[in-house]
Design a protein around this motif. Structure first.
Motif, mmCIF file in Angstrom:
data_model
loop_
_atom_site.group_PDB
_atom_site.id
_atom_site.type_symbol
_atom_site.label_atom_id
_atom_site.label_comp_id
_atom_site.label_asym_id
_atom_site.label_seq_id
_atom_site.Cartn_x
_atom_site.Cartn_y
_atom_site.Cartn_z
ATOM 1 N N PRO A 217 0.830 -1.209 0.000
ATOM 2 C CA PRO A 217 0.000 0.000 0.000
ATOM 3 C C PRO A 217 0.866 1.262 0.000
ATOM 4 C CG PRO A 217 -0.717 -1.536 1.729
ATOM 5 C CD PRO A 217 0.534 -2.106 1.127
ATOM 6 N N GLU A 218 2.003 1.209 0.714
ATOM 7 C CA GLU A 218 2.881 2.393 0.809
ATOM 8 C C GLU A 218 3.433 2.764 -0.560
ATOM 9 O OE1 GLU A 218 3.346 -0.380 2.745
ATOM 10 O OE2 GLU A 218 2.386 0.449 4.535
ATOM 11 N N HIS B 20 1.508 6.882 -6.727
ATOM 12 C CA HIS B 20 0.351 7.677 -7.140
ATOM 13 C C HIS B 20 0.665 9.168 -6.961
ATOM 14 C CE1 HIS B 20 -3.813 9.251 -7.067
ATOM 15 N NE2 HIS B 20 -3.955 8.349 -8.011
ATOM 16 N N GLU B 21 1.185 9.516 -5.803
ATOM 17 C CA GLU B 21 1.549 10.916 -5.516
ATOM 18 C C GLU B 21 2.579 11.423 -6.523
ATOM 19 O OE1 GLU B 21 3.259 12.098 -1.571
ATOM 20 O OE2 GLU B 21 1.511 10.936 -0.928
ATOM 21 N N MET C 67 2.211 1.928 -3.501
ATOM 22 C CA MET C 67 1.116 2.364 -4.375
ATOM 23 C C MET C 67 0.817 3.848 -4.121
ATOM 24 S SD MET C 67 0.105 0.066 -6.480
ATOM 25 C CE MET C 67 -1.485 0.605 -7.068
ATOM 26 N N GLU C 68 0.754 4.197 -2.841
ATOM 27 C CA GLU C 68 0.440 5.582 -2.474
ATOM 28 C C GLU C 68 1.537 6.537 -2.973
ATOM 29 O OE1 GLU C 68 -2.523 6.333 -0.969
ATOM 30 O OE2 GLU C 68 -1.861 8.379 -1.440
ATOM 31 N N LYS C 69 2.782 6.146 -2.745
ATOM 32 C CA LYS C 69 3.899 7.017 -3.140
ATOM 33 C C LYS C 69 3.972 7.177 -4.656
ATOM 34 C CE LYS C 69 6.836 6.703 0.825
ATOM 35 N NZ LYS C 69 8.140 6.673 1.389
ATOM 36 N N LYS D 194 -5.070 2.315 -7.579
ATOM 37 C CA LYS D 194 -5.347 2.196 -6.140
ATOM 38 C C LYS D 194 -6.712 1.574 -5.848
ATOM 39 C CE LYS D 194 -4.583 6.348 -4.457
ATOM 40 N NZ LYS D 194 -4.456 7.350 -3.404
#
Ligand code: PTJ
Length: 263
Positions: free
Chosen positions: A111-112, A118-119, A114-116, A153
């Protein structure tokens, strides 16, 4: 690690050093898989043998990819960590011109990350939206770029035939797509996507990799060089060769390597 400003503009391997620096920095920032540098190093070795330039056969493969992506009903660009870092901005331009989504789809899924990622891609998207529109492209660049969907996501789709986290995808992206651009792909996912009836365009510097061998169209070239040319060819407009022979294209790429090695 060196500072980019310290690399002379005339340095013969400047581009390669810049890519390395990007990979090193992105690793420190947690964007990449632990093995990203190994994958990059493997790519570099092949690129050395290819003369660190886009060969004629790679150009032909990129033209074929441009034609297939342009005529696809639901094209999508799948992006992993290395691709986002090396060619994220160029692929956002390509997605804008094709009006298709980008999907973050990573092998080592957390998840980390994916989030990074995406940002990171959202920031690149904003940056690209503020640029001049590409040559010979007409329209509202800022709005078109900002309309590109960055998927991944939502995790509401499935690649049937794959087990575990690698089967997760976006229903609006890879699940629905008829043509998928997947740089630095892994072989069995490529095989499954093909079995699902999708056309898979792979970018891989290693013509012998399983994904290179499995793809509908393989571009044996560095992903950042490829992405820039792809944009140009999509805007220019190219036509597809219905009898595209990928095996022959791979043989040509191997010939480039053996000719370079014999010099
Ligand atoms: O971000 P993730 O979690 O999806 O992970 C991405 C990597 C690349 C780490 C993961 O997919 C992986 O381990 O890949 P492999 O199995 O090492 O394969 C990478 C392939 O990409 C190799 O065949 C390399 O030759 C090729 N490659 C490496 N760098 C480039 C490249 N091809 C094109 N352009 C490059 N810059």
């Amino acid at each position: 690690m060196y500072n980019l400003a310290e690399i002379p503009k005339s340095h013969p391997r400047r581009k390669s050093l810049i890519s390395r620096k990007k990979i090193v920095d992105a690793t420190k920032n947690g964007l990449l898989a632990d093995s990203a540098m190994i994958a990059h190093g493997r790519g570099e070795a092949f690129d050395y043998l290819l003369g660190e330039k886009t060969s004629d056969i790679a150009k032909l493969s990129i033209k074929e990819s441009a034609a297939r992506l342009k005529s696809a009903k639901n094209p999508v660009i799948s992006v992993n960590g290395n691709t986002a870092v090396l060619a994220g901005e160029s692929l956002i331009r390509v997605a804008a011109v094709l009006r298709c989504p980008i999907e973050i789809n990573i092998y080592y899924r957390t998840p980390e990350r994916m989030e990074k990622l995406h940002e990171f891609l959202k920031l690149q998207q904003f940056k690209v939206s503020k640029e001049q529109k590409p040559e010979n492209w007409f329209g509202d660049w800022e709005n078109t770029v900002m309309s590109v969907k960055i998927l991944g996501k939502e995790e509401d789709g499935k690649i049937i035939g794959l087990e575990g986290p690698r089967s997760i995808c976006s229903s609006e992206g890879i699940e629905k797509a008829d043509v998928i651009l997947v740089p630095l792909e892994d072989g069995d996912r490529c095989e499954v996507l093909i079995a699902l009836g999708k056309e898979v365009i792979v970018v891989d510097l290693n013509p012998l990799s399983r994904s290179a061998q499995m793809a509908t169209v393989t571009v044996v070239d560095d992903v950042s060089r490829m992405a820039e040319l792809l944009l140009k060819y999509i805007i220019q407009g190219t036509s597809s060769d219905k009898n595209w022979d990928n095996e022959l294209a791979l043989k040509e790429a191997l010939k480039v390597i053996s000719d370079n090695a014999a010099r």
